[in-house]
Design a protein around this motif. Structure first.
Motif, PDB file in Angstrom:
ATOM      1  N   TYR A   1     -10.276  16.019  -1.513  1.00 28.86           N
ATOM      2  CA  TYR A   1     -11.132  14.858  -1.826  1.00 28.86           C
ATOM      3  C   TYR A   1     -11.674  14.236  -0.554  1.00 28.86           C
ATOM      4  O   TYR A   1     -11.034  14.195   0.485  1.00 28.86           O
ATOM      5  CB  TYR A   1     -10.389  13.822  -2.680  1.00 28.86           C
TER       6      TYR A   1
ATOM      7  N   PHE B   1       0.833  -1.213   0.000  1.00 32.69           N
ATOM      8  CA  PHE B   1       0.000   0.000   0.000  1.00 32.69           C
ATOM      9  C   PHE B   1       0.864   1.257   0.000  1.00 32.69           C
ATOM     10  O   PHE B   1       0.646   2.167  -0.803  1.00 32.69           O
ATOM     11  CB  PHE B   1      -0.954   0.004   1.208  1.00 32.69           C
TER      12      PHE B   1
ATOM     13  N   ILE C   1       0.011  15.635   1.998  1.00 30.81           N
ATOM     14  CA  ILE C   1      -1.388  15.436   2.391  1.00 30.81           C
ATOM     15  C   ILE C   1      -1.603  16.038   3.772  1.00 30.81           C
ATOM     16  O   ILE C   1      -0.894  15.700   4.729  1.00 30.81           O
ATOM     17  CB  ILE C   1      -1.759  13.936   2.447  1.00 30.81           C
TER      18      ILE C   1
ATOM     19  N   THR D   1      -2.063  12.261  -8.339  1.00 31.00           N
ATOM     20  CA  THR D   1      -3.092  11.447  -7.658  1.00 31.00           C
ATOM     21  C   THR D   1      -4.214  11.116  -8.638  1.00 31.00           C
ATOM     22  O   THR D   1      -4.667  11.976  -9.396  1.00 31.00           O
ATOM     23  CB  THR D   1      -3.663  12.232  -6.459  1.00 31.00           C
TER      24      THR D   1
ATOM     25  N   ILE E   1       4.602  12.889   0.632  1.00 26.46           N
ATOM     26  CA  ILE E   1       4.738  11.662  -0.167  1.00 26.46           C
ATOM     27  C   ILE E   1       5.553  11.965  -1.417  1.00 26.46           C
ATOM     28  O   ILE E   1       5.190  12.850  -2.202  1.00 26.46           O
ATOM     29  CB  ILE E   1       3.355  11.111  -0.576  1.00 26.46           C
TER      30      ILE E   1
ATOM     31  N   ASP F   1      -9.978   6.331   1.633  1.00 28.45           N
ATOM     32  CA  ASP F   1      -9.225   6.532   2.872  1.00 28.45           C
ATOM     33  C   ASP F   1     -10.077   6.277   4.117  1.00 28.45           C
ATOM     34  O   ASP F   1      -9.547   5.956   5.179  1.00 28.45           O
ATOM     35  CB  ASP F   1      -8.657   7.958   2.936  1.00 28.45           C
TER      36      ASP F   1
ATOM     37  N   ARG G   1       7.818   8.359   2.416  1.00 27.83           N
ATOM     38  CA  ARG G   1       6.765   9.072   3.163  1.00 27.83           C
ATOM     39  C   ARG G   1       7.342   9.651   4.448  1.00 27.83           C
ATOM     40  O   ARG G   1       8.129   8.981   5.120  1.00 27.83           O
ATOM     41  CB  ARG G   1       5.627   8.109   3.516  1.00 27.83           C
TER      42      ARG G   1
ATOM     43  N   ARG H   1       7.742  12.639  -7.707  1.00 29.14           N
ATOM     44  CA  ARG H   1       6.540  13.477  -7.590  1.00 29.14           C
ATOM     45  C   ARG H   1       6.268  13.692  -6.107  1.00 29.14           C
ATOM     46  O   ARG H   1       6.018  12.745  -5.384  1.00 29.14           O
ATOM     47  CB  ARG H   1       5.337  12.782  -8.229  1.00 29.14           C
TER      48      ARG H   1
ATOM     49  N   HIS I   1      -8.411   3.074  -3.649  1.00 29.83           N
ATOM     50  CA  HIS I   1      -8.980   2.797  -2.326  1.00 29.83           C
ATOM     51  C   HIS I   1      -9.773   4.013  -1.842  1.00 29.83           C
ATOM     52  O   HIS I   1      -9.708   5.090  -2.439  1.00 29.83           O
ATOM     53  CB  HIS I   1      -7.846   2.498  -1.329  1.00 29.83           C
TER      54      HIS I   1
ATOM     55  N   MET J   1      -4.560  17.341  -0.735  1.00 34.16           N
ATOM     56  CA  MET J   1      -3.259  16.938  -1.294  1.00 34.16           C
ATOM     57  C   MET J   1      -2.657  18.159  -1.981  1.00 34.16           C
ATOM     58  O   MET J   1      -3.163  18.627  -3.004  1.00 34.16           O
ATOM     59  CB  MET J   1      -3.443  15.786  -2.278  1.00 34.16           C
TER      60      MET J   1
ATOM     61  N   HIS K   1      -9.634   6.672  -4.909  1.00 36.72           N
ATOM     62  CA  HIS K   1      -8.449   7.394  -5.419  1.00 36.72           C
ATOM     63  C   HIS K   1      -7.200   6.561  -5.139  1.00 36.72           C
ATOM     64  O   HIS K   1      -7.265   5.531  -4.466  1.00 36.72           O
ATOM     65  CB  HIS K   1      -8.321   8.751  -4.692  1.00 36.72           C
ATOM     66  N   GLY K   2      -6.057   7.059  -5.584  1.00 37.96           N
ATOM     67  CA  GLY K   2      -4.775   6.398  -5.271  1.00 37.96           C
ATOM     68  C   GLY K   2      -3.632   7.183  -5.910  1.00 37.96           C
ATOM     69  O   GLY K   2      -3.858   7.990  -6.827  1.00 37.96           O
ATOM     70  N   GLY K   3      -2.437   6.960  -5.435  1.00 39.91           N
ATOM     71  CA  GLY K   3      -1.267   7.603  -6.050  1.00 39.91           C
ATOM     72  C   GLY K   3      -1.071   7.046  -7.466  1.00 39.91           C
ATOM     73  O   GLY K   3      -1.362   5.870  -7.729  1.00 39.91           O
TER      74      GLY K   3
ATOM     75  N   GLN L   1      -0.663   3.147  -7.136  1.00 34.74           N
ATOM     76  CA  GLN L   1      -1.157   2.599  -5.863  1.00 34.74           C
ATOM     77  C   GLN L   1      -2.528   1.972  -6.090  1.00 34.74           C
ATOM     78  O   GLN L   1      -3.282   2.425  -6.972  1.00 34.74           O
ATOM     79  CB  GLN L   1      -1.267   3.746  -4.848  1.00 34.74           C
TER      80      GLN L   1
HETATM   81  O1  LIG Z   1       0.253   9.952  -3.240  1.00 31.80           O
HETATM   82  C1  LIG Z   1      -0.893  10.122  -3.638  1.00 31.80           C
HETATM   83  O2  LIG Z   1      -1.165  10.757  -4.651  1.00 31.80           O
HETATM   84  C2  LIG Z   1      -2.055   9.536  -2.878  1.00 31.80           C
HETATM   85  C3  LIG Z   1      -1.662   8.641  -1.740  1.00 31.80           C
HETATM   86  C4  LIG Z   1      -2.809   8.005  -1.057  1.00 31.80           C
HETATM   87  O3  LIG Z   1      -3.923   8.078  -1.479  1.00 31.80           O
HETATM   88  C5  LIG Z   1      -2.600   7.264   0.207  1.00 31.80           C
HETATM   89  O4  LIG Z   1      -1.448   6.934   0.529  1.00 31.80           O
HETATM   90  O5  LIG Z   1      -3.609   6.960   0.892  1.00 31.80           O
END
Ligand SMILES: O=C(O)CCC(=O)C(=O)O
Ligand SMILES: [Fe+2]
Length: 289
Positions: A186, A58, A207, A153, A108, A122, A65, A203, A120, A140, A192-194, A117
């Motif tokens: 968001y 994940f 957050i 993202t 991040i 959050d 991070r 990049r 998911h 973000m 969403h996800g990276g 990523q």
């Molecule tokens: O890095 C990102 O753009 C999103 C990361 C993310 O959604 C997370 O780690 O929960």
């Protein structure tokens, strides 16, 4: 729909609120000057250099991070407490709480070669699926320009309204491309996800997450900012990180307001106090006569 609505820095809160209700996400371009984003990125640079890559499917294996971000970057305070963002978070979350708090700060840095990523929500942090309100939301901040290539993202606009078991089709996933100094807000219930980083540069984003004031915080704020550190923060930031009471009676220290701990000459000689909601105060008055 499959687009992210972009607003500019002069947009009103009402527009932000409406889009967050409809799409679950919004980009505010250039909310802070690029120079501010650059300053935060510079302040975090040595910490990122020294940090190891993550070790988990994940968090990512080519992603770094950092937590406790306010200890590492004084300028990050401006992002965390940006009035428009905090007001949007309050409008989104205070139907279900008296006050919001910080869920976490997490910088991040997605490095070249990192895969996308897993998509998911959050709010899966909180195991209370029967709760129908919004529990959290994130801002973000782009500390570099976010592009399709470098892993902006990815979000699925509108997915906060979907049944929990619906999965997005590839064409429903869009990238939050934005110049540095912009912010993507968001909802915790939004999918969403990276993104995957197919460029040659990391990049980097920050957050700032907020949640209902009566929930557990994703990042332990009292370890991140113990009283001797938090003492130097602005009072509203102290309250955001959790040095306050959520009525009724949540978050007390010595049966009193934890913010007193941060006052320079607190002698620890306080009497217990009530921290009740106005309704409860009324009931109590009636019962005690
Ligand atoms: O890095 C990102 O753009 C999103 C990361 C993310 O959604 C997370 O780690 O929960
Ligand atoms: Fe996430």
């Amino acid at each position: 729909m499959h687009i992210i609505q972009h607003l500019d820095a002069s947009s009103g809160l009402q527009d932000i609120d409406e889009i967050l209700n409809r799409d679950g996400c919004v980009v505010i371009e250039g909310l802070l000057p690029a120079a501010t984003a650059d300053r935060v990125a510079r302040e975090l640079e040595s910490f990122f250099r020294d940090a190891e890559f993550g070790r988990g499917g994940f968090v990512g294996f080519r992603t770094k991070r950092l937590g406790s971000v306010l200890r590492k970057s004084g300028s990050a305070m401006q992002l965390l407490a940006a009035p428009v963002v905090v007001s949007a978070m309050e409008n989104l979350l205070t139907p279900w709480c008296e006050r919001i708090q910080l869920n976490l700060t997490q910088a991040i840095s997605i490095h070249p070669g990192e895969k996308a990523q897993i998509l998911h929500r959050d709010d899966e942090l909180f195991p209370c699926r029967s709760f129908t309100g919004e529990m959290m939301a994130n801002a973000m901040w782009a500390l570099c320009d976010f592009t399709e290539e470098n892993g902006a993202t990815q979000v699925v606009p509108g997915s906060h309204l979907w049944p929990r078991d619906r999965l997005p089709e590839p064409h429903e996933v869009v990238s939050a491309v934005m110049p540095r100094g912009s912010v993507l807000i968001y909802r915790g219930s939004l999918i969403h996800g990276g993104g995957a980083n197919r460029s040659n540069e990391p990049r980097t984003g920050l957050i700032c997450g907020y949640n209902l004031g009566w929930l557990r915080q994703g990042e332990n704020q009292y370890l991140a900012y113990p009283p001797d550190v938090a003492r130097f923060f602005r009072p509203e930031v102290q309250r955001l990180i959790g040095y306050t009471v959520h009525r009724p009676n949540l978050g007390l220290h010595e049966c009193n307001d934890p913010q007193l701990l941060l006052t320079p000459h607190w002698r620890g000689d306080l009497q217990a106090r009530d921290f009740l909601t106005p309704d409860q105060e009324e009931q109590l008055k009636a019962a005690r006569g």
